[in-house]
Design a protein around this motif. Structure first.
Motif, PDB file in Angstrom:
ATOM      1  N   PHE A 140      47.919  29.113  41.679  1.00  0.00           N
ATOM      2  CA  PHE A 140      47.184  28.816  42.788  1.00  0.00           C
ATOM      3  C   PHE A 140      45.827  29.237  42.877  1.00  0.00           C
ATOM      4  O   PHE A 140      45.896  30.817  42.460  1.00  0.00           O
ATOM      5  CB  PHE A 140      47.787  29.110  44.156  1.00  0.00           C
ATOM      6  N   ASP A 141      44.776  28.926  43.289  1.00  0.00           N
ATOM      7  CA  ASP A 141      43.517  29.609  43.240  1.00  0.00           C
ATOM      8  C   ASP A 141      42.845  29.123  44.641  1.00  0.00           C
ATOM      9  O   ASP A 141      42.476  28.212  44.899  1.00  0.00           O
ATOM     10  CB  ASP A 141      42.505  29.056  42.396  1.00  0.00           C
ATOM     11  N   ASP A 142      43.113  30.167  45.450  1.00  0.00           N
ATOM     12  CA  ASP A 142      42.708  30.082  47.259  1.00  0.00           C
ATOM     13  C   ASP A 142      41.277  29.643  47.273  1.00  0.00           C
ATOM     14  O   ASP A 142      40.870  29.221  48.068  1.00  0.00           O
ATOM     15  CB  ASP A 142      43.229  31.377  47.767  1.00  0.00           C
ATOM     16  N   ASP A 154      39.305  27.774  45.382  1.00  0.00           N
ATOM     17  CA  ASP A 154      39.147  26.426  45.169  1.00  0.00           C
ATOM     18  C   ASP A 154      39.862  25.458  46.144  1.00  0.00           C
ATOM     19  O   ASP A 154      40.827  24.880  46.151  1.00  0.00           O
ATOM     20  CB  ASP A 154      39.709  26.017  43.791  1.00  0.00           C
ATOM     21  N   ALA A 155      39.106  25.414  47.554  1.00  0.00           N
ATOM     22  CA  ALA A 155      39.582  24.807  48.420  1.00  0.00           C
ATOM     23  C   ALA A 155      39.231  23.189  48.580  1.00  0.00           C
ATOM     24  O   ALA A 155      39.331  22.714  49.578  1.00  0.00           O
ATOM     25  CB  ALA A 155      39.450  25.381  49.828  1.00  0.00           C
ATOM     26  N   ALA A 206      43.864  25.100  45.437  1.00  0.00           N
ATOM     27  CA  ALA A 206      44.363  26.033  46.398  1.00  0.00           C
ATOM     28  C   ALA A 206      45.518  25.451  46.841  1.00  0.00           C
ATOM     29  O   ALA A 206      46.198  24.084  46.454  1.00  0.00           O
ATOM     30  CB  ALA A 206      43.574  25.985  47.464  1.00  0.00           C
ATOM     31  N   GLN A 207      46.591  26.289  47.317  1.00  0.00           N
ATOM     32  CA  GLN A 207      48.108  25.549  47.722  1.00  0.00           C
ATOM     33  C   GLN A 207      47.640  24.703  48.995  1.00  0.00           C
ATOM     34  O   GLN A 207      46.917  25.066  49.791  1.00  0.00           O
ATOM     35  CB  GLN A 207      48.845  26.841  47.989  1.00  0.00           C
ATOM     36  N   CYS A 241      49.791  22.282  44.443  1.00  0.00           N
ATOM     37  CA  CYS A 241      48.277  22.599  44.692  1.00  0.00           C
ATOM     38  C   CYS A 241      47.771  21.271  45.505  1.00  0.00           C
ATOM     39  O   CYS A 241      48.414  20.130  45.625  1.00  0.00           O
ATOM     40  CB  CYS A 241      47.799  22.847  43.514  1.00  0.00           C
TER      41      CYS A 241
END
Length: 170
Positions: free
Chosen positions: A130-132, A134-135, A141-142, A149
């Motif tokens: 997960f990459d928070d 990358d929204a 992001a989750q 994701c």
């Protein structure tokens, strides 16, 4: 029973212990006493030794387990070797396919690789961390407390097949 896979070193250690042990099958051999077990299948008696399991249902189960351990360990080691060969073949095929097409079956490749390499906080479908930051709607992001994701959820909801079922929709 441990739920972590065996390391290569653990498998090597098991193979060495199996090769060093008396070959099987191990059967009771009362000529040497009431608890003596040996391999009687060859020309010469090869002893394992005195093993007193006691009496009762649990003792019988323990004796059966020990008597079959020799053959069971060999069979399990052979099965693990076969699975390792199949895994290697599949990974090689995926690598060839990736090289030919420029895109691969990422989820399958990651499933076949060492589970210790998958981050704990990763998408349950694509296994990407997960990459928070990358929204975006299709980012890494989750998605709102789900184990997926945003990209996998977005791809799922873009599907127009009426009877579509996947790990996200199920």
């Amino acid at each position: 029973m441990p739920d972590t896979p065996l390391t290569d070193q653990q498998l090597t250690d098991i193979e060495q212990r199996a090769r060093a042990a008396t070959s099987g099958p191990w059967e009771p051999y009362p000529d040497y006493g009431p608890y003596f077990h040996a391999n009687t299948s060859g020309e010469y008696l090869r002893g394992v030794g005195d093993i007193n399991f006691g009496v009762g249902e649990q003792a019988e189960a323990d004796e059966t387990f020990v008597r079959h351990a020799r053959q069971d360990v060999d069979a399990l080691l052979a099965y693990v070797a076969r699975l390792q060969q199949q895994r290697k073949f599949l990974l090689d095929q995926l690598a060839k396919r990736d090289a030919e097409s420029g895109r691969g079956d990422k989820a399958l490749r990651e499933f076949l690789t060492d589970p210790d390499t998958v981050p704990a906080e990763a998408c349950g479908k694509c296994k990407q961390p997960f990459d928070d930051a990358d929204a975006r709607f299709d980012g890494k992001a989750q998605k709102a407390g789900t184990p997926y994701c945003r990209r996998c959820v977005d791809l799922c909801h873009d599907n127009e097949i009426a009877d579509h079922r996947c790990v996200i929709c199920a």
